[in-house]
Design a protein around this motif. Structure first.
Motif: not given
Lengths: 178, 178
Positions: A20, A23-24, A28-32, A34-35
Motif C-alpha cells: 500500500r 503504491a501510494a 497508483v492503486d495497490a491492486a495495480l 499486486h497485478h
C-alpha cells in the motif's frame, strides 16, 4: 513503481515496507502493484533486479539431484555475479549492509531470508537453517574476495574452476558436515 | 606513535605510509619507532591491535602437521573473532574496506598480504596464492555471516562446532582441491 519500491525497502526495511505504501508513493492503486509484481517478495526481487528467483531456482537445482546441489548453487551464484549488470545492485546492497544497520536488516529479512528459507525448506532437516547459513558464508566470502576486494588470481579464475573449488564445499554443508 | 600509525595507514594506505612519516606525525625520531615496533609490517599489526602475528602463527600451525592446518586456521580465526575486543578493529576495517577504495587497498596490501603471503609461502606450491585466497573466502564469509550480519543460529553456534564445520573446507583448499 519499481523506484518507489526500491526507496520504500531502503528506507523502511523489508518488514515495515507495505504494498500500500509503495503504491501510494508511486501514485497508483495497490491492486495495480499486486497485478504487475505479485507478492511483496516478488516486488523485492524485482527492485533488486535479480534475474533469478531463488524460490524457483533452488528447488529446480534440488530436482536435478541432491548430490548435485552444491555444484548447482555454486554455478548459479558465479553465473549471476560474473555479469556486471547483475552484480552491481548486489554489491551496492552488500556494501550498504556492512555500514548501515537498516540495510543489514533488509539483507537479513529480505534477500537472505528468501534464499536461506528456500534452501532450508528444500533440505528439510532440523538443522537446515544452519546448513543454509554455512552455504551463505562461503558464497558471501567468495563475493567479497573475488568481486569486491578482487584478489588476484581468484578474481580472474575461470568460472568453471571456481565452481569446481567451492561446489564440493557447498555440497558438504548441504549434506550436514559434522 | 600508534595513533600516528593508525592515521597514516588509514589516510595513505599501506604502501605509501612510511616509518619516517609516522615518526614525524608522532613528533619522535624514526629510530624510536623502529626500536619499539620493528618493521612497518609489525607496526601495522600493532595499529590493528591484532593479538596474533600471522607470520608466526601460520608457520607454527603448519609445524603441528599440514593435515591439521585447516582446523588450526579455523580455530585461530574463531578464537580471534569470538572476543569482542579483538573483533571490533577488524570489523571496522572490513566495513571501511567495503565502502572505501583506499581502505580496500589497505586491506589487500596490508592485512590480506601478511596472511595470504605467509600462508602461500607455507604451502610452497605454484598455486599457493589461489589456495590461500580460497581459504580467505571462507574465513571472510564466516566473519560476515556470523559476526557482522549475525545470522542465527550460526552467530550462536559453539566455537568448536564452527571449527568442525569449516576446518575441513579450509583443509581441502590448503591441499589444492580440484
Amino acid at each position: 513503481m519499481l523506484e518507489a519500491a526500491k526507496n520504500e525497502f531502503a528506507t523502511k526495511g523489508f518488514d515495515r515496507a507495505t504494498m500500500r505504501g509503495i503504491a501510494a508513493a508511486a501514485g497508483v492503486d495497490a491492486a495495480l502493484v499486486h497485478h504487475y509484481y505479485g507478492s511483496k517478495d516478488d516486488l523485492f526481487l524485482a527492485a533488486l533486479e535479480i534475474p533469478f528467483d531463488p524460490r524457483t531456482v533452488i528447488p529446480a537445482l534440488a530436482e536435478v539431484g541432491m548430490d548435485q546441489l552444491g555444484n548447482g548453487i555454486a554455478a548459479t551464484f558465479v553465473t549471476l555475479w560474473d555479469v556486471e549488470d547483475n552484480r552491481l545492485p548486489l554489491v551496492a546492497m552488500l556494501r550498504a549492509a556492512m555500514t548501515n544497520e537498516d540495510t543489514a536488516t533488509l539483507l537479513r529479512n529480505g534477500l537472505a531470508r528468501l534464499v536461506l528459507d528456500t534452501l532450508s525448506q528444500v533440505l528439510d532437516v532440523p538443522d537446515g537453517r544452519m546448513r543454509a547459513q554455512l552455504v551463505a558464508s562461503q558464497l558471501l566470502g567468495l563475493a567479497l574476495t573475488r568481486y569486491l576486494l578482487a584478489l588476484e588470481p581468484l578474481a580472474s579464475m575461470p568460472p568453471a574452476d571456481v565452481v569446481a573449488a567451492i561446489g564440493p564445499t557447498l555440497q558438504r554443508y548441504v549434506d550436514g558436515c559434522p
